[in-house]
Design an enzyme around this catalytic site. Structure first.
Site: not given
Ligand code: OKP
Ligand code: ZN
Length: 331
Positions: A153, A187, A189, A274
């Site tokens: 990120h 990932d 995200h 994840d």
């Molecule tokens: C970072 B990586 C959940 C909120 C999650 C941030 C996520 C960051 C992910 N209640 N907020 O890409 O695994």
């Molecule tokens: Zn992630």
């Protein structure tokens, strides 16, 4: 398989706040320990520390003033956690006020800078660059980088999403001196930082499969119509899948993503686990065997491959997911 480990990770102890409420932090040192234990238990992995790098190695992709901010905020122990309270607004933010800098160099409130943050992030960059050097020299054909915090990120001059320095992108930029490069981000995200860093470049193809940003973090990028700009037009691909996605609907996106990266001479995998069905924040439903299938399909591309750890937050299953993925390179 060789594993480059970032032992400096342990000094990064974030706290997390969700919509104004303190919550149990997800991005914790136990993630690293769980993966290391699983790799050791499985066997066949050779662990190695990277050589330290100079801060100047980051400037290939990160702005000097941003790097200085990360270092200074980590050293400033009058502040326990540097988290923004105000984000830039208006046409031209130009204040250098300490509180203003927190917002200038960060896009969310999930990414605190605390005492060990800069050393941990720098160690991760060192590990990724060390791994890239080994692959570039022909010493290894595939390497896994075991590190935290994640990096995908992190933009040129902003941290966010638990990420401070973009480890995968620094490795990609190193490979780009030698040939065609692709980054495949698995990932759950969207890898907004990696996309952003190469958005106008044709020498690094960036491909990400992730939860629909309409419904999931990072919300502001990761849509399928983001395909690059200028020289980079057509060299970024996003596959946005709905929350709840399992193996069967994931598979066609994986195959299309593999097609988009298969002409690379060097491949980087941003491996978040994840998207696993047990992850507390991911929301996807991939079983462990699907991580083995993904590793196998990536391996079959037969391209020198650097796998770098991104997210994955279930301490009970993160290790088995990583082992499942890496098993393809065994033997
Ligand atoms: C970072 B990586 C959940 C909120 C999650 C941030 C996520 C960051 C992910 N209640 N907020 O890409 O695994
Ligand atoms: Zn992630």
């Amino acid at each position: 398989m060789r594993v480059i480990v970032n032992s400096s990770h342990a000094g990064h102890l974030p706290f997390e706040c969700e919509g104004g409420e303190p919550v149990t932090p997800s991005e914790v040192p136990g993630r690293f320990e769980a993966i290391r234990t699983a790799l050791q238990t499985h066997g066949g992995f050779a662990f190695e520390e990277p050589d330290p790098i100079d801060e100047s190695a980051l400037l290939a992709l990160h702005d000097a003033d941003y790097v200085a901010y990360l270092r200074e905020a980590s050293l400033d122990r009058t502040v326990q956690f540097a988290v923004p309270s105000v984000f830039p607004f208006g046409p031209s933010p130009r204040t250098k006020n300490a509180m203003a800098r927190r917002g200038l160099y960060c896009f969310d409130t999930y990414t605190p800078i605390t005492a060990g943050t800069f050393a941990a992030a720098l160690g991760g960059a060192a590990a990724a660059i060390h791994a890239a050097e080994r692959i570039a020299s022909g010493a290894d054909r595939a390497i896994y980088v075991l590190t935290r915090p994640p990096g995908h990120h992190a933009e040129r001059a902003r941290c966010g999403g638990y990420s401070y320095l973009n480890n995968a992108a620094l490795a990609a930029d190193r490979f780009a001196k030698l040939g065609r490069v692709a980054v495949l981000d698995l990932d759950v995200h969207h890898g907004n930082g990696t996309q952003h860093l190469f958005y106008d470049r044709s020498d690094v193809v960036t491909v990400s499969i992730h939860g629909d940003p309409d419904q999931m973090f990072p919300y502001f990028s990761g849509f399928e119509d983001e395909t690059g700009t200028g020289n980079g037009l057509g060299f970024n691909r996003n596959f946005a899948l709905p929350p709840g996605t399992g193996a069967n609907p994931y598979r066609p996106a994986l195959e299309a993503a593999l097609e988009a990266v298969c002409r690379a001479e060097f491949l980087i995998v941003s491996l978040g686990t994840d998207a696993h069905e047990s992850d507390p924040i991911g929301g996807f439903k991939l079983p462990t065997e699907f991580f083995a299938e993904m590793g196998q399909r990536v391996k079959e591309l037969n391209v020198p491959t650097l796998v770098v750890q991104e997210g994955g937050y279930n301490l009970e299953t993160i290790g088995e997911c990583v082992v499942a993925f890496l098993r393809a390179w065994e033997g």
